[in-house]
Design an enzyme around this catalytic site. Sequence first.
Site, mmCIF file in Angstrom:
data_model
loop_
_atom_site.group_PDB
_atom_site.id
_atom_site.type_symbol
_atom_site.label_atom_id
_atom_site.label_comp_id
_atom_site.label_asym_id
_atom_site.label_seq_id
_atom_site.Cartn_x
_atom_site.Cartn_y
_atom_site.Cartn_z
ATOM 1 C CG ASN A 1 6.757 40.598 -3.749
ATOM 2 O OD1 ASN A 1 6.317 39.752 -2.884
ATOM 3 N ND2 ASN A 1 6.846 41.757 -3.089
ATOM 4 N N GLY B 1 6.071 34.385 0.120
ATOM 5 C CA GLY B 1 5.381 33.216 -0.573
ATOM 6 C C GLY B 1 5.993 32.248 -1.232
ATOM 7 C CG PHE C 1 -4.649 37.787 2.491
ATOM 8 C CD1 PHE C 1 -5.140 37.533 3.483
ATOM 9 C CD2 PHE C 1 -5.461 37.682 1.260
ATOM 10 C CE1 PHE C 1 -6.356 36.716 3.685
ATOM 11 C CE2 PHE C 1 -6.705 37.105 1.506
ATOM 12 C CZ PHE C 1 -7.206 36.460 2.462
ATOM 13 C CG ASN D 1 5.578 45.302 1.497
ATOM 14 O OD1 ASN D 1 5.620 45.792 0.429
ATOM 15 N ND2 ASN D 1 5.370 44.273 1.887
ATOM 16 C CE1 TYR E 1 1.869 42.887 10.695
ATOM 17 C CE2 TYR E 1 1.031 42.329 12.944
ATOM 18 C CZ TYR E 1 1.012 42.271 11.541
ATOM 19 O OH TYR E 1 -0.108 41.316 11.412
ATOM 20 N NE ARG F 1 -0.670 36.286 22.326
ATOM 21 C CZ ARG F 1 -0.300 36.884 23.563
ATOM 22 N NH1 ARG F 1 -1.131 37.048 24.546
ATOM 23 N NH2 ARG F 1 0.867 37.751 23.698
ATOM 24 N N GLY G 1 6.785 43.891 25.105
ATOM 25 C CA GLY G 1 5.819 44.101 24.024
ATOM 26 C C GLY G 1 4.789 42.747 24.007
HETATM 27 N N1 LIG Z 1 -0.264 34.910 10.488
HETATM 28 C C1 LIG Z 1 -1.091 35.563 11.347
HETATM 29 O O1 LIG Z 1 -1.355 34.938 12.610
HETATM 30 C C2 LIG Z 1 -1.911 36.904 11.266
HETATM 31 C C3 LIG Z 1 -2.445 37.411 12.346
HETATM 32 C C4 LIG Z 1 -3.001 38.669 11.938
HETATM 33 C C5 LIG Z 1 -2.956 39.425 10.754
HETATM 34 N N2 LIG Z 1 -2.306 38.725 9.851
HETATM 35 C C6 LIG Z 1 -2.091 39.557 8.435
HETATM 36 O O2 LIG Z 1 -2.580 38.532 7.469
HETATM 37 C C7 LIG Z 1 -1.735 38.542 6.215
HETATM 38 C C8 LIG Z 1 -1.169 37.535 5.827
HETATM 39 O O3 LIG Z 1 -0.547 36.933 6.706
HETATM 40 P P1 LIG Z 1 0.399 35.561 6.251
HETATM 41 O O4 LIG Z 1 0.656 34.908 7.876
HETATM 42 O O5 LIG Z 1 -0.489 34.557 5.466
HETATM 43 O O6 LIG Z 1 1.710 36.285 5.784
HETATM 44 P P2 LIG Z 1 2.526 35.627 4.735
HETATM 45 O O7 LIG Z 1 3.864 36.290 4.757
HETATM 46 O O8 LIG Z 1 2.543 34.241 4.504
HETATM 47 O O9 LIG Z 1 1.866 36.177 3.280
HETATM 48 C C9 LIG Z 1 2.123 37.383 2.721
HETATM 49 C C10 LIG Z 1 2.086 37.342 1.186
HETATM 50 O O10 LIG Z 1 2.378 38.736 0.485
HETATM 51 C C11 LIG Z 1 3.332 38.694 -0.285
HETATM 52 N N3 LIG Z 1 3.824 40.060 -0.477
HETATM 53 C C12 LIG Z 1 4.330 40.952 0.643
HETATM 54 N N4 LIG Z 1 4.551 42.124 0.229
HETATM 55 C C13 LIG Z 1 4.206 42.193 -1.407
HETATM 56 C C14 LIG Z 1 4.371 43.031 -2.230
HETATM 57 N N5 LIG Z 1 4.706 44.409 -2.165
HETATM 58 N N6 LIG Z 1 3.519 42.859 -3.519
HETATM 59 C C15 LIG Z 1 3.265 41.484 -3.584
HETATM 60 N N7 LIG Z 1 3.018 40.634 -2.763
HETATM 61 C C16 LIG Z 1 3.648 40.812 -1.540
HETATM 62 C C17 LIG Z 1 4.235 37.829 0.239
HETATM 63 O O11 LIG Z 1 5.359 37.294 -0.812
HETATM 64 C C18 LIG Z 1 3.386 36.637 0.781
HETATM 65 O O12 LIG Z 1 3.168 35.732 -0.191
HETATM 66 C C19 LIG Z 1 -0.650 39.787 6.492
HETATM 67 O O13 LIG Z 1 -1.129 40.971 6.263
HETATM 68 C C20 LIG Z 1 -0.688 39.681 8.038
HETATM 69 O O14 LIG Z 1 -0.122 41.088 8.550
HETATM 70 C C21 LIG Z 1 -1.724 37.611 9.980
#
Ligand SMILES: NC(=O)c1ccc[n+]([C@@H]2O[C@H](COP(=O)([O-])OP(=O)(O)OC[C@H]3O[C@@H](n4cnc5c(N)ncnc54)[C@H](O)[C@@H]3O)[C@@H](O)[C@H]2O)c1
Length: 330
Positions: free
Chosen positions: A32, A36, A74, A93, A142, A223, A285
Amino acid sequence: MNVLVAGGAGYIGSHTVKRLKEAGHAPVIYDNLSRGHQQVVEILKVPAVFSDLNDRTKLTQTLRDHKIDCVMHFAAYAYVGESVEKPLMYYWNNVATTIAVLQCMQEVGVSRFVFSSTCATYGDPERVPITEDEPKRPVSPYGRSKLMVEQILADQIIANKNFSFAALRYFNASGCALDGTIGEDHDPETHLIPVTIQVAMGLRPALQLFGTDYPTPDGTNVRDYIHVEDLADAHILAMEKLKPDEPIYLNLGTGRGFSNREIIATVEKVTGKKVAVEEGPRRAGDAVALYADPSKARQVLGWEAKHKDPETIIRSAWNWFSKHPKGYKG
Ligand SMILES: NC(=O)c1ccc[n+]([C@@H]2O[C@H](COP(=O)([O-])OP(=O)(O)OC[C@H]3O[C@@H](n4cnc5c(N)ncnc54)[C@H](O)[C@@H]3O)[C@@H](O)[C@H]2O)c1
């Protein structure tokens, strides 16, 4: 396989789309664009649907139109601090939306699911390195939202004999595509490596270091930094291993921990610039040390991180950030 990459316009999702394409799969981005970037979709040149996952008509139509075999999920909100301030937004969400995705998959008959979980499900663990059996005691909405989804998936695999899933618990995703084509662009940016690079570039005045009196060799948090392309490859291997009745839970990390000060020193080395640091008190935290025991991922997937040294990871990030000081906008 035809793979719907929910959240494919985000950081980890876009790198996974790239690797899926390179591995001969057919990814379709569904995003959405709340967090992104349309620009990354243009670079990746794959089919994309810009819609919310809660639009069930659009989602089921997309699953059917593209004959999707597997959903990689993701899409979520992923800021610990924001989740404390806005828990309902996070549970909506990250949990309710995931239920909508699973319902749409069930309606259409798509049975494979790869889920972005997190080391935040462990909270502040008693032991490191962290194995998958470590108690799950998340300390933020979260982390709890991700654990709730894991529990929902565990129930769904019992109830639905065709369903299969992998819950991949990432440690600190970092770095950018090694060929420099795509990168990391969060707004706001809170991750240590990009923030430190932005300080080195003069885009921020100083790096806030929260806590210098932790029981670690140099007093700062430790980390596990995992290169985003290594993460992406683990998703593809996990997708290929999915089987009904066999839930997969894996830690994805390198198995090595690096302190905040070691990361800052490596950024200084790679960029050749001094990083201004403002030392402050500990932040509520923050776990002392978090790093994975990655042996189960090795056993189950035959996967191991290729890039275990922070220097390679930081070089890949610097390569992208130095050319895109405003992220995808320039
Ligand atoms: N970045 C990290 O270090 C990390 C670590 C552990 C887990 N994660 C998990 O990995 C996943 C990706 O992380 P990221 O850093 O790429 O995040 P990000 O925010 O870059 O990507 C998430 C994407 O999901 C889209 N999105 C969110 N809600 C939506 C919805 N309802 N409908 C359609 N699209 C939607 C956003 O527009 C975005 O493009 C997440 O679930 C996050 O919790 C990330």
